[in-house]
Design an enzyme around this catalytic site. Structure first.
Site, PDB file in Angstrom:
ATOM      1  N   CYS A   1      -2.551  -1.430   9.286  1.00  0.00           N
ATOM      2  CA  CYS A   1      -2.805  -0.615   8.123  1.00  0.00           C
ATOM      3  C   CYS A   1      -3.898   0.599   8.304  1.00  0.00           C
ATOM      4  O   CYS A   1      -3.660   1.572   7.848  1.00  0.00           O
ATOM      5  CB  CYS A   1      -3.328  -1.545   6.936  1.00  0.00           C
ATOM      6  SG  CYS A   1      -1.957  -2.428   6.408  1.00  0.00           S
TER       7      CYS A   1
ATOM      8  N   THR B   1       0.899  -1.265  -0.036  1.00  0.00           N
ATOM      9  CA  THR B   1      -0.036  -0.092   0.074  1.00  0.00           C
ATOM     10  C   THR B   1       1.076   1.323  -0.049  1.00  0.00           C
ATOM     11  O   THR B   1       1.699   1.284   0.835  1.00  0.00           O
ATOM     12  CB  THR B   1      -0.874  -0.075   1.276  1.00  0.00           C
ATOM     13  OG1 THR B   1      -1.498  -1.229   1.471  1.00  0.00           O
ATOM     14  CG2 THR B   1      -1.783   1.163   1.276  1.00  0.00           C
TER      15      THR B   1
HETATM   16  P1  NAD Z   1       5.395  -7.173   6.794  1.00  0.00           P
HETATM   17  O1  NAD Z   1       6.154  -6.291   7.686  1.00  0.00           O
HETATM   18  O2  NAD Z   1       4.503  -8.347   7.501  1.00  0.00           O
HETATM   19  O3  NAD Z   1       6.394  -7.793   5.765  1.00  0.00           O
HETATM   20  C1  NAD Z   1       7.094  -7.055   4.924  1.00  0.00           C
HETATM   21  C2  NAD Z   1       8.614  -7.788   4.862  1.00  0.00           C
HETATM   22  O4  NAD Z   1       9.439  -7.246   3.767  1.00  0.00           O
HETATM   23  C3  NAD Z   1       9.516  -7.960   5.812  1.00  0.00           C
HETATM   24  O5  NAD Z   1       9.463  -9.226   6.077  1.00  0.00           O
HETATM   25  C4  NAD Z   1      10.561  -7.136   5.449  1.00  0.00           C
HETATM   26  O6  NAD Z   1      11.697  -7.982   5.752  1.00  0.00           O
HETATM   27  C5  NAD Z   1      10.612  -7.403   3.913  1.00  0.00           C
HETATM   28  N1  NAD Z   1      11.488  -5.995   3.621  1.00  0.00           N
HETATM   29  C6  NAD Z   1      11.635  -4.890   3.698  1.00  0.00           C
HETATM   30  N2  NAD Z   1      12.597  -4.370   2.744  1.00  0.00           N
HETATM   31  C7  NAD Z   1      12.941  -5.257   2.073  1.00  0.00           C
HETATM   32  C8  NAD Z   1      13.791  -5.159   0.955  1.00  0.00           C
HETATM   33  N3  NAD Z   1      14.512  -4.245   0.731  1.00  0.00           N
HETATM   34  N4  NAD Z   1      14.280  -6.413   0.469  1.00  0.00           N
HETATM   35  C9  NAD Z   1      13.636  -7.651   0.770  1.00  0.00           C
HETATM   36  N5  NAD Z   1      12.813  -7.852   1.788  1.00  0.00           N
HETATM   37  C10 NAD Z   1      12.292  -6.587   2.546  1.00  0.00           C
HETATM   38  O7  NAD Z   1       4.156  -6.289   6.010  1.00  0.00           O
HETATM   39  P2  NAD Z   1       3.018  -6.669   5.723  1.00  0.00           P
HETATM   40  O8  NAD Z   1       1.690  -6.798   6.437  1.00  0.00           O
HETATM   41  O9  NAD Z   1       3.014  -8.116   4.671  1.00  0.00           O
HETATM   42  O10 NAD Z   1       2.542  -5.468   4.566  1.00  0.00           O
HETATM   43  C11 NAD Z   1       3.121  -5.255   3.444  1.00  0.00           C
HETATM   44  C12 NAD Z   1       2.534  -4.134   2.682  1.00  0.00           C
HETATM   45  O11 NAD Z   1       1.336  -4.728   2.376  1.00  0.00           O
HETATM   46  C13 NAD Z   1       2.322  -2.932   3.378  1.00  0.00           C
HETATM   47  O12 NAD Z   1       2.473  -1.555   2.264  1.00  0.00           O
HETATM   48  C14 NAD Z   1       0.928  -3.062   3.724  1.00  0.00           C
HETATM   49  O13 NAD Z   1       0.174  -1.682   4.191  1.00  0.00           O
HETATM   50  C15 NAD Z   1      -0.043  -3.581   2.926  1.00  0.00           C
HETATM   51  N6  NAD Z   1      -0.924  -4.590   3.106  1.00  0.00           N
HETATM   52  C16 NAD Z   1      -0.961  -5.185   4.058  1.00  0.00           C
HETATM   53  C17 NAD Z   1      -1.936  -6.025   4.617  1.00  0.00           C
HETATM   54  C18 NAD Z   1      -1.987  -6.889   6.034  1.00  0.00           C
HETATM   55  O14 NAD Z   1      -3.289  -7.524   6.139  1.00  0.00           O
HETATM   56  N7  NAD Z   1      -1.085  -7.127   6.636  1.00  0.00           N
HETATM   57  C19 NAD Z   1      -3.136  -6.141   3.834  1.00  0.00           C
HETATM   58  C20 NAD Z   1      -3.169  -5.352   2.603  1.00  0.00           C
HETATM   59  C21 NAD Z   1      -1.907  -4.636   1.987  1.00  0.00           C
HETATM   60  C1  UGA Z   2      -7.897  -4.391   6.669  1.00  0.00           C
HETATM   61  C2  UGA Z   2      -8.937  -4.285   5.346  1.00  0.00           C
HETATM   62  O1  UGA Z   2     -10.308  -5.103   5.881  1.00  0.00           O
HETATM   63  C3  UGA Z   2      -8.551  -5.061   4.280  1.00  0.00           C
HETATM   64  O2  UGA Z   2      -9.392  -4.949   3.169  1.00  0.00           O
HETATM   65  C4  UGA Z   2      -7.066  -4.466   3.744  1.00  0.00           C
HETATM   66  O3  UGA Z   2      -6.417  -5.448   2.768  1.00  0.00           O
HETATM   67  C5  UGA Z   2      -6.154  -4.491   5.097  1.00  0.00           C
HETATM   68  O4  UGA Z   2      -6.848  -3.810   6.264  1.00  0.00           O
HETATM   69  C6  UGA Z   2      -4.992  -3.843   4.937  1.00  0.00           C
HETATM   70  O5  UGA Z   2      -4.911  -3.035   4.001  1.00  0.00           O
HETATM   71  O6  UGA Z   2      -3.980  -4.115   5.913  1.00  0.00           O
HETATM   72  P1  UGA Z   2      -7.312  -6.204   8.604  1.00  0.00           P
HETATM   73  O7  UGA Z   2      -6.777  -4.865   9.252  1.00  0.00           O
HETATM   74  O8  UGA Z   2      -6.562  -7.248   8.334  1.00  0.00           O
HETATM   75  O9  UGA Z   2      -7.770  -5.850   7.022  1.00  0.00           O
HETATM   76  O10 UGA Z   2      -8.609  -6.654   9.469  1.00  0.00           O
HETATM   77  P2  UGA Z   2     -10.074  -5.927   9.436  1.00  0.00           P
HETATM   78  O11 UGA Z   2     -11.134  -7.015   9.602  1.00  0.00           O
HETATM   79  O12 UGA Z   2     -10.213  -4.924   8.516  1.00  0.00           O
HETATM   80  O13 UGA Z   2     -10.162  -5.331  11.001  1.00  0.00           O
HETATM   81  C7  UGA Z   2      -9.243  -4.300  11.341  1.00  0.00           C
HETATM   82  C8  UGA Z   2      -9.614  -3.820  12.585  1.00  0.00           C
HETATM   83  O14 UGA Z   2     -11.050  -3.272  12.635  1.00  0.00           O
HETATM   84  C9  UGA Z   2      -9.690  -5.008  13.649  1.00  0.00           C
HETATM   85  O15 UGA Z   2      -9.359  -4.481  14.960  1.00  0.00           O
HETATM   86  C10 UGA Z   2     -11.175  -5.347  14.002  1.00  0.00           C
HETATM   87  O16 UGA Z   2     -11.389  -6.043  14.928  1.00  0.00           O
HETATM   88  C11 UGA Z   2     -11.724  -4.020  13.703  1.00  0.00           C
HETATM   89  N1  UGA Z   2     -13.193  -4.243  13.483  1.00  0.00           N
HETATM   90  C12 UGA Z   2     -13.473  -4.409  12.279  1.00  0.00           C
HETATM   91  C13 UGA Z   2     -14.163  -3.713  14.267  1.00  0.00           C
HETATM   92  O17 UGA Z   2     -13.678  -2.890  15.327  1.00  0.00           O
HETATM   93  N2  UGA Z   2     -15.302  -3.611  14.097  1.00  0.00           N
HETATM   94  C14 UGA Z   2     -15.830  -4.033  12.726  1.00  0.00           C
HETATM   95  O18 UGA Z   2     -17.136  -4.102  12.420  1.00  0.00           O
HETATM   96  C15 UGA Z   2     -14.864  -4.662  11.638  1.00  0.00           C
END
Ligand code: NAD
Ligand code: UGA
Length: 452
Positions: A271, A127
Site C-alpha cells: 500500500c 483504498t
Molecule cells: P488482496 O489482493 O489481498 O485481496 C483482494 C481480493 O479481491 C482478491 O482475493 C481478489 O481475488 C478479490 N477480487 C478482485 N476483484 C473481485 C471481484 N470483482 N469479485 C470478487 N472478488 C474480487 O488485497 P488486500 O490487501 O486485501 O487489499 C484490498 C484493499 O484494501 C486495497 O484497496 C488495499 O489498498 C486496501 N488496504 C489494504 C491493507 C493491507 O494491509 N493489505 C490495509 C488497509 C487497506
Molecule cells: C500500513 C499502515 O500502517 C496501515 O495503517 C494501513 O492500513 C496499511 O498500510 C494499508 O493501507 O495497507 P502495513 O503496510 O501493513 O500498514 O505495515 P506497516 O507497519 O505500516 O509497515 C509498512 C512498512 O514500513 C514495512 O516494510 C515496515 O517494515 C516499514 N517500517 C515501518 C519501517 O521501515 N520503519 C518504521 O518505523 C515502521
C-alpha cells in the site's frame, strides 16, 4: 442484518472475521472470484498469516461467518455490501505506474447494480482515489432495477502483522457519507455496527471525499516519516551519529512522537508506495504539480535506501559479489505476515542477482512460490536455494543480509552460525535488529542502517 464483503484478501478476511466475532446477530459472508482462496479460508490453512486470526475465524466460521464464491447470491441477500477488492497501481495505458487501477471496483459496482435484491448500503473498504464514490454512485444510480443505494466510504487502517489487535482496538474508525437524510441514516447504520465493540467517540464521520482522502493521506504521512528517518540514516553513516539515538531523541518530543521512526532497508507492503503514487497522480490531475513532486520524494527516498543498502554490501565485499553466496534472512515486507508484496527484499535480491550473487533464502512464512514469482524467476533457477531454517540459509555463505525483523533472527545463535560460514563473514542488518555486540563478538563484520 446481512453483510456481504466482496474480496477475501488481507483486508476482507480479517475485517469481516472481526465483525462476525463481535456482531453475533449479523450474518457475514465473504465472497471472492478466487476459488482456492475461498477454500483456504474454509480450512485451517488460512491464505493470510496473521497472529490470532485463525482463532477469530474458527470462533465465527459456520455460525455467522461464511466464505463463498457464490457472489451474486450473497450480494442479493445483503443489506450492507463492503467492497474490499484490490486497487493496485495501474500497469497499462494512461496513468501507468502511478494511478490506481479501479477496474475491480467498477466491476463490483456493475455487478451489484445487475444483481439487485433490494435497497442497499454499499461501502468502499478498499483504498481508493478521492471521488471514486462518484463513479460507484453513477453506476448504481443508472441501473434500472428500481433499488436505492447509499454509497459510503469506510477505509481500513489495520497494519499487517497486527491486524487482529488493530481491528479489536482501533485508534479510530472512519465513515464518510452523503450529507443528506438518507446518507446520514446509512452512516448511522454502519456506525452502529462498529459501536458493538468500539467506543462511539472513536468513530469519526465525515463527508465522502474527506474519508476517501484521509486514507491516502494517513499512508502518505506514515511513509513520509520512514523516508525522513531513512534520509537521516544516510547522514548518520556519514557523520558518526547513530540513527536510533537520533530517533529516540526526537521521538520524545510529544509533537513528533516515537512511532514510525525506525530506520530500515526501506518500507514495503502493498500500500504505501501504491497510495503515494496515486496521491501524487491525483495532485497532477487536479493541477497541483508542486504537491505531486513533494510526495514523490517519499518514494524516491525509499528507492534510494534500498539501493544504498545493496551498495554497502558491495563496498564491504571488495566491490564484487559475483559467484559469492549470500544468505537472505526474511523475505516478507515486515514481521508476522506471509505477505511479500513490494517487500524491500525483492529489490535487494534482484540487485544481488544482477551482480551474479547466489542467494540462500529463509523466511518463516513466505512460501517458495511467492518468492520465485516476486523475483520473476522460474522454478529450478539454481541461483536461488530455499532453506527451512535461518542456520541452514547461512551455512556456507559469505554474508547474511537481514531484511525482515522476525524475532527469531534477534535470538539466533550467532556463534554457531558464524562457525558454518565462509570467512570473512559479513552481517548486514537492514532492520537494526540484532545485538551488535553479540554479532561482532561471534566474529562477524557488522554493517547496520544508519550506523558506522
Ligand atoms: P488482496 O489482493 O489481498 O485481496 C483482494 C481480493 O479481491 C482478491 O482475493 C481478489 O481475488 C478479490 N477480487 C478482485 N476483484 C473481485 C471481484 N470483482 N469479485 C470478487 N472478488 C474480487 O488485497 P488486500 O490487501 O486485501 O487489499 C484490498 C484493499 O484494501 C486495497 O484497496 C488495499 O489498498 C486496501 N488496504 C489494504 C491493507 C493491507 O494491509 N493489505 C490495509 C488497509 C487497506
Ligand atoms: C500500513 C499502515 O500502517 C496501515 O495503517 C494501513 O492500513 C496499511 O498500510 C494499508 O493501507 O495497507 P502495513 O503496510 O501493513 O500498514 O505495515 P506497516 O507497519 O505500516 O509497515 C509498512 C512498512 O514500513 C514495512 O516494510 C515496515 O517494515 C516499514 N517500517 C515501518 C519501517 O521501515 N520503519 C518504521 O518505523 C515502521
Amino acid at each position: 442484518m446481512k453483510i456481504c464483503c466482496i474480496g477475501a484478501g488481507y483486508v476482507g478476511g480479517p475485517t469481516m472475521a472481526m465483525i462476525a466475532k463481535k456482531c453475533k446477530d449479523t450474518k457475514v459472508t465473504v465472497v471472492d472470484l478466487n476459488q482456492s482462496r475461498i477454500d483456504e479460508w474454509n480450512s485451517n490453512e488460512l491464505p493470510v498469516y496473521e497472529p490470532g486470526l485463525l482463532e477469530v475465524v474458527q470462533e465465527a466460521r459456520g455460525k455467522n461467518l461464511f466464505f463463498s464464491t457464490e457472489i451474486d447470491d450473497s450480494i442479493k441477500e445483503a443489506d450492507i455490501i463492503f467492497i474490499s477488492v484490490n486497487t493496485p497501481t495501474k500497469q497499462y495505458g494512461s496513468g501507468k505506474g502511478r494511478a490506481a487501477d479501479l477496474k475491480f471496483i467498477e466491476l463490483c459496482a456493475r455487478n451489484i447494480a445487475k444483481v439487485g435484491g433490494g435497497d442497499k448500503i454499499v461501502v468502499e473498504k478498499s483504498t481508493v482515489p478521492v471521488r471514486t464514490a462518484q463513479m460507484v454512485k453513477e453506476i448504481l444510480s443508472e441501473s434500472d432495477n428500481g433499488h436505492n443505494y447509499q454509497v459510503l466510504s469506510n477505509p481500513e487502517f489495520l497494519a499487517e502483522g497486527t491486524a487482529i489487535t488493530d481491528l479489536e482496538n482501533p485508534d479510530r474508525v472512519l465513515i464518510g457519507g452523503d450529507i443528506t437524510t438518507a446518507g446520514k441514516k446509512a452512516v448511522d447504520t454502519v456506525v452502529n455496527l462498529y459501536a458493538q465493540w468500539i467506543d462511539k467517540d472513536k468513530i469519526i464521520t465525515t463527508n465522502l471525499w474527506s474519508s476517501e482522502l484521509s486514507k491516502l493521506t494517513a499512508n502518505a504521512f506514515l511513509a513520509q516519516r520512514i523516508s525522513s528517518i531513512n534520509a537521516i540514516s544516510a547522514l548518520c553513516e556519514a557523520t558518526g551519529a547513530d540513527v536510533d539515538e537520533v530517533a529516540n531523541a526526537i521521538g520524545t518530543d510529544s509533537r513528533i512522537g516515537s512511532k514510525f521512526l525506525k530506520s530500515s532497508v526501506g518500507f514495503g507492503g502493498s500500500c504505501f508506495q501504491k497510495d503515494i503514487l496515486n496521491l501524487s497522480y491525483l495532485c497532477k490531475h487536479f493541477g497541483l504539480p508542486e504537491v505531486a513532486t513533494y510526495w514523490d520524494q517519499v518514494v524516491e527516498m525509499n528507492n534510494y535506501q534500498k539501493d544504498r543498502f545493496v551498495q554497502r554490501i558491495m563496498d564491504a565485499m571488495f566491490n564484487t559479489v559475483s559467484g559469492k553466496s549470500i544468505c537472505i534472512w526474511g523475505f516478507a515486507f515486515k514481521k508476522d505476515t506471509n505477505d511479500a508484496r513490494e517487500s524491500p527484499a525483492i529489490a535487494v535480491c534482484s540487485r544481488l542477482l544482477e551482480e551474479q550473487a547466489k542467494l540462500k533464502i529463509y523466511d518463516p512464512q513466505v512460501d517458495y512460490t511467492t518468492i520465485l514469482s516476486s523475483l520473476g524467476l522460474e522454478k529450478g533457477d539454481n541461483r536461488i536455494t530455499f532453506c527451512e531454517s535461518a542456520i541452514e540459509a547461512a551455512s556456507e555463505t559469505h554474508a547474511i543480509a537481514l531484511l525482515t525483523e522476525w524475532e527469531e533472527f534477534r535470538g539466533a545463535d550467532y556463534g554457531l552460525i558464524y562457525s558454518k560460514m565462509e570467512k570473512p563473514a559479513h552481517f548486514f542488518d537492514g532492520r537494526n535488529l540484532v545485538d551488535s555486540k553479540k554479532v561482532t563478538d561471534a566474529g562477524f563484520t557488522l554493517s547496520r542502517i544508519g550506523k558506522v
